[in-house]
Design a protein around this motif. Structure first.
Motif, PDB file in Angstrom:
ATOM      1  N   LEU A   1     -12.079   5.837   3.622  1.00  0.00           N
ATOM      2  CA  LEU A   1     -11.300   6.952   3.058  1.00  0.00           C
ATOM      3  C   LEU A   1     -11.630   7.175   1.586  1.00  0.00           C
ATOM      4  N   ILE A   2     -11.846   6.113   0.836  1.00  0.00           N
ATOM      5  CA  ILE A   2     -12.194   6.259  -0.583  1.00  0.00           C
ATOM      6  C   ILE A   2     -13.550   6.951  -0.731  1.00  0.00           C
ATOM      7  N   VAL A   3     -14.510   6.556   0.087  1.00  0.00           N
ATOM      8  CA  VAL A   3     -15.839   7.162   0.011  1.00  0.00           C
ATOM      9  C   VAL A   3     -15.784   8.637   0.387  1.00  0.00           C
ATOM     10  N   VAL A   4     -15.088   8.956   1.463  1.00  0.00           N
ATOM     11  CA  VAL A   4     -14.977  10.356   1.873  1.00  0.00           C
ATOM     12  C   VAL A   4     -14.251  11.177   0.810  1.00  0.00           C
ATOM     13  N   GLY A   5     -13.188  10.613   0.238  1.00  0.00           N
ATOM     14  CA  GLY A   5     -12.458  11.330  -0.805  1.00  0.00           C
ATOM     15  C   GLY A   5     -13.310  11.584  -2.033  1.00  0.00           C
TER      16      GLY A   5
ATOM     17  N   TRP B   1      -0.082   4.114 -10.631  1.00  0.00           N
ATOM     18  CA  TRP B   1       0.474   4.230  -9.288  1.00  0.00           C
ATOM     19  C   TRP B   1      -0.543   4.786  -8.295  1.00  0.00           C
ATOM     20  N   LEU B   2      -1.583   5.497  -8.815  1.00  0.00           N
ATOM     21  CA  LEU B   2      -2.610   5.987  -7.906  1.00  0.00           C
ATOM     22  C   LEU B   2      -3.499   4.859  -7.385  1.00  0.00           C
ATOM     23  N   TRP B   3      -3.575   3.765  -8.143  1.00  0.00           N
ATOM     24  CA  TRP B   3      -4.372   2.625  -7.696  1.00  0.00           C
ATOM     25  C   TRP B   3      -3.599   1.736  -6.726  1.00  0.00           C
ATOM     26  N   LEU B   4      -2.313   1.970  -6.615  1.00  0.00           N
ATOM     27  CA  LEU B   4      -1.506   1.121  -5.739  1.00  0.00           C
ATOM     28  C   LEU B   4      -1.824   1.376  -4.269  1.00  0.00           C
ATOM     29  N   ALA B   5      -2.062   2.635  -3.927  1.00  0.00           N
ATOM     30  CA  ALA B   5      -2.346   2.972  -2.529  1.00  0.00           C
ATOM     31  C   ALA B   5      -3.634   2.313  -2.025  1.00  0.00           C
ATOM     32  N   PRO B   6      -4.774   2.375  -2.769  1.00  0.00           N
ATOM     33  CA  PRO B   6      -5.974   1.682  -2.285  1.00  0.00           C
ATOM     34  C   PRO B   6      -5.793   0.173  -2.173  1.00  0.00           C
ATOM     35  N   VAL B   7      -5.029  -0.420  -3.109  1.00  0.00           N
ATOM     36  CA  VAL B   7      -4.832  -1.863  -3.053  1.00  0.00           C
ATOM     37  C   VAL B   7      -4.041  -2.251  -1.810  1.00  0.00           C
ATOM     38  N   VAL B   8      -2.974  -1.516  -1.533  1.00  0.00           N
ATOM     39  CA  VAL B   8      -2.176  -1.801  -0.346  1.00  0.00           C
ATOM     40  C   VAL B   8      -2.993  -1.536   0.918  1.00  0.00           C
ATOM     41  N   GLY B   9      -3.776  -0.446   0.903  1.00  0.00           N
ATOM     42  CA  GLY B   9      -4.600  -0.138   2.072  1.00  0.00           C
ATOM     43  C   GLY B   9      -5.655  -1.200   2.321  1.00  0.00           C
ATOM     44  N   ALA B  10      -6.221  -1.767   1.239  1.00  0.00           N
ATOM     45  CA  ALA B  10      -7.213  -2.826   1.416  1.00  0.00           C
ATOM     46  C   ALA B  10      -6.597  -4.071   2.033  1.00  0.00           C
TER      47      ALA B  10
ATOM     48  N   ARG C   1     -11.644  -1.923   5.820  1.00  0.00           N
ATOM     49  CA  ARG C   1     -12.704  -1.023   6.278  1.00  0.00           C
ATOM     50  C   ARG C   1     -12.248   0.423   6.259  1.00  0.00           C
ATOM     51  N   LEU C   2     -11.067   0.702   6.795  1.00  0.00           N
ATOM     52  CA  LEU C   2     -10.551   2.063   6.800  1.00  0.00           C
ATOM     53  C   LEU C   2     -10.305   2.567   5.388  1.00  0.00           C
TER      54      LEU C   2
END
Length: 306
Positions: free
Chosen positions: A286-290, A267-276, A281-282
């Motif tokens: 956010l992934i790089v900064v995190g 479920w933690l991978w779901l947020a980056p997939v939806v965000g992509a 770009r955003l």
């Protein structure tokens, strides 16, 4: 006149030596150097003279300790591929090193393409370098052909592809958006920190859980993706981000390896997939900064629990 006086002195020494019972007086007539040696012994002392004579014959550098003799034949017979040298293992060994060379060649071509102004194509070549760099290590462990030669070759290829090609691509991308001097300093900083990072990685003990600083491969992947995606950021902000990433490579902060990130709950991978899907770009930023922030957070956590 001087010859006669010298001869008279020698005769006098012979007579005195015979009178005192010295049997070695005849050597003074045949070898004057012995008188000089005796004179040195009387002046400096016997021990000091002998030590000076030995040091003059066999000097020893203070920086190099005495070493045991090395058998040249044994040192030349060390194979590049340890273990059984069968045809199958040699083919696998060649395949692994071919992937390393492919990463090196792609990095060189990324430099050439960036010099021609095709920055995004150069960034894609860098991403291919990252793929081949991960492939050679995976194949070496899979086939059981890991060797010190492969490790050193991989380090040299990483320095060319990620320590030189990546800064050139970044400089080419920042040439029209930021001052050239600032872009050059940021690119040189990436190259210097990559060299320090790779050298430290070669001599430091390995930790199976965390990286000590951001890996050079990951830093190059972040830079290449930043250029390929074309993040809408001001030039000075991009330069600050490049400098921050360079310092993160040589930092002592622990960063999680990808193997640990893959084991995270789905479920933690779901947020980056939806965000992509919404804004790639955003989401990437956010992934790089995190990930960069996770290093200091883990470092503080380790210090509190220690």
């Amino acid at each position: 006149m001087r010859r006669s006086s010298t001869f008279a002195r020698q005769v006098l020494l012979v007579r005195v030596g015979r009178r005192d019972g010295v049997a070695a007086a005849g050597t003074d007539l045949t070898s004057p150097e012995h008188r000089y040696l005796d004179r040195q012994r009387r002046r400096y002392g016997l021990d000091r003279y002998q030590r000076t004579e030995v040091e003059s014959v066999a000097p020893v550098s203070p920086a190099v300790g005495p070493a045991a003799p090395v058998d040249d034949a044994a040192s030349m017979s060390i194979p590049l591929l340890p273990g059984a040298r069968t045809t199958g293992r040699r083919v696998k060994f060649a395949l692994v090193n071919a992937c390393t060379l492919a990463s090196l060649v792609l990095g060189i071509n990324a430099i050439f393409v960036a010099m021609q102004g095709q920055v995004r194509l150069a960034a894609l070549l860098l991403i291919a370098c990252v793929a081949f760099d991960g492939l050679d290590g995976a194949l070496a462990r899979r086939f059981g052909v890991a060797s010190p030669f492969g490790a050193q070759m991989d380090s040299l290829a990483d320095m060319c592809s990620f320590g030189l090609a990546a800064p050139v691509v970044v400089y080419a991308s920042l040439a029209g958006e930021a001052p050239r001097a600032a872009a050059a300093v940021a690119a040189a900083l990436v190259a210097a920190c990559a060299a320090i990072r790779l050298a430290r990685f070669n001599v430091s003990p390995k930790d199976g859980r965390f990286f000590c600083g951001v890996p050079t491969t990951m830093a190059a992947a972040v830079l290449a993706l930043t250029v390929a995606l074309g993040l809408p950021l001001p030039g000075l902000v991009q330069i600050a981000g490049v400098a921050l990433l360079a310092f993160a490579m040589v930092s002592s902060f622990p960063y999680a390896k990808l193997a640990r990130l893959v084991k995270l709950p789905p479920w933690l991978w779901l947020a980056p997939v939806v965000g992509a899907l919404v804004d790639i770009r955003l989401t990437f930023a956010l992934i790089v900064v995190g990930y960069l922030v996770s290093g200091p957070v883990l470092w503080l956590h380790q210090r509190r629990t220690a």
